[in-house]
Design an enzyme around this catalytic site. Structure first.
Site, PDB file in Angstrom:
ATOM      1  N   TYR A 238       0.862  -1.186   0.000  1.00  0.00           N
ATOM      2  CA  TYR A 238       0.000   0.000   0.000  1.00  0.00           C
ATOM      3  C   TYR A 238       0.894   1.231   0.000  1.00  0.00           C
ATOM      4  CZ  TYR A 238       0.815  -0.582   5.068  1.00  0.00           C
ATOM      5  OH  TYR A 238       1.386  -0.761   6.305  1.00  0.00           O
ATOM      6  N   HIS A 242       5.659   3.310   5.158  1.00  0.00           N
ATOM      7  CA  HIS A 242       5.718   2.550   6.405  1.00  0.00           C
ATOM      8  C   HIS A 242       7.006   1.739   6.445  1.00  0.00           C
ATOM      9  CE1 HIS A 242       3.750   0.058   3.353  1.00  0.00           C
ATOM     10  NE2 HIS A 242       4.187  -1.007   3.992  1.00  0.00           N
TER      11      HIS A 242
END
Length: 315
Positions: A238, A242
């Site tokens: 996604y 992160h």
């Protein structure tokens, strides 16, 4: 978001993938609405994965069946004792599951492709920009505190914006076995989509993630910084930046393989060599990575490989 999930409401359709390496299976089906509700069935993916074996203790194995032996070797099958504190499997549910989810969890061949800066600008960046905001709505819910607030282990103070982040357990972890510890650091703001967006101005952010990840894990579980593996995926699953934080002894995960995982320490070292005036290093380098045949980028990136020259990357 509470999906009010009960396994007996799942109607199995077909197996998407069985992976003996990760002891997991992904199933496609649908969820019936609860009770006598007139709501529509929703497409669902149920992924079942064997949890890591716990540390040995008396009574761990309840039953043993002998198979055969020869000389000093013997083979047996064993069954673990049931335990509320020691689940046998971890079950993840995606509902409603989209076609993108179904492709992602389907068995597929992986190809290694090379992405030049020109390919990124022409093919990959438009692909990322085309994703609707709804695809990362679940991340917005976590960042805003509407979801999983009780699981957050660290959150940057407000003055850290625009480069604040939070750390919480990843859904891959069973929250029980320390050997398989798996956390994730999520940016609070969506400005950084992927590795390609990083530049030397993000060094304080990345160093802070490295520092706080080590502190949180040390304080809560007693692991040293040298017992952690911090890495970034490219391509990620996604596009909201992160960092994966995993027990260094948790090996065998596909997401840690060459062609997807980039060590955070190496990223920091490269950015320390960056020219603050640009163009930045991750805008200049070519990146090779694995793409499954069901990935949304596969067809165009596979076709673009013909542009590469033997003596260089091509333009």
């Amino acid at each position: 978001m509470n999906m009010d999930f009960e396994l007996d409401r799942f109607m199995f359709e077909r197996v998407l993938n069985e992976d003996p390496a990760t002891y997991s299976v992904a199933l496609l089906g649908s969820l019936r609405p609860p009770g006598n509700s007139d709501g529509q069935e929703k497409t669902a993916i149920v992924r079942i994965e064997r949890t890591a074996l716990p540390s040995f203790s008396d009574g761990l194995i309840s039953t043993v069946k002998f198979i055969e032996s020869t000389d000093i070797y013997a083979w047996m099958l064993g069954w673990l004792s049931p335990s509320e504190d020691r689940p046998d499997v971890k079950i993840n549910v995606i509902c409603p599951a989209t076609d993108v989810h179904i492709r992602k969890y389907s068995k597929q061949q992986v190809h290694i492709v090379r992405e030049t800066p020109a390919m990124y600008e022409r093919i990959v960046r438009p692909y990322i920009d085309a994703f609707p905001a709804s695809r990362t709505q679940w991340i917005d819910a976590i960042v805003s505190g509407q979801s999983e607030a009780e699981k957050v282990l660290f959150r940057s103070p407000p003055e850290a914006d625009p480069f604040g982040f939070l750390i919480l357990p990843d859904m891959k972890w069973d929250l029980a076995n320390l050997t398989s510890l798996y956390l994730v650091a999520l940016m609070l703001l969506p400005d950084i989509k992927s590795l390609r967006d990083l530049n030397c101005s993000h060094l304080p952010l990345l160093r802070s993630i490295r520092r706080e990840a080590a502190r949180v894990v040390k304080d809560r579980w007693g692991l040293e910084a040298t017992e952690l593996r911090l890495f970034v995926h490219y391509q990620p699953s996604y596009y909201h930046f992160h960092v994966h934080i995993v027990n260094a002894n948790h090996t065998g995960l596909m997401g840690m393989s060459v062609g997807q995982a980039h060590m955070l320490d190496d990223i920091i070292s490269l950015l320390e060599l960056d020219d603050p005036t640009g163009p930045f290093i991750f805008q200049r380098v070519s990146l090779s990575y694995g793409l499954g045949e069901q990935h949304g980028l596969f067809a165009t990136m596979k076709a673009a490989q013909s542009e590469l020259r033997e003596d260089g990357d091509g333009s």
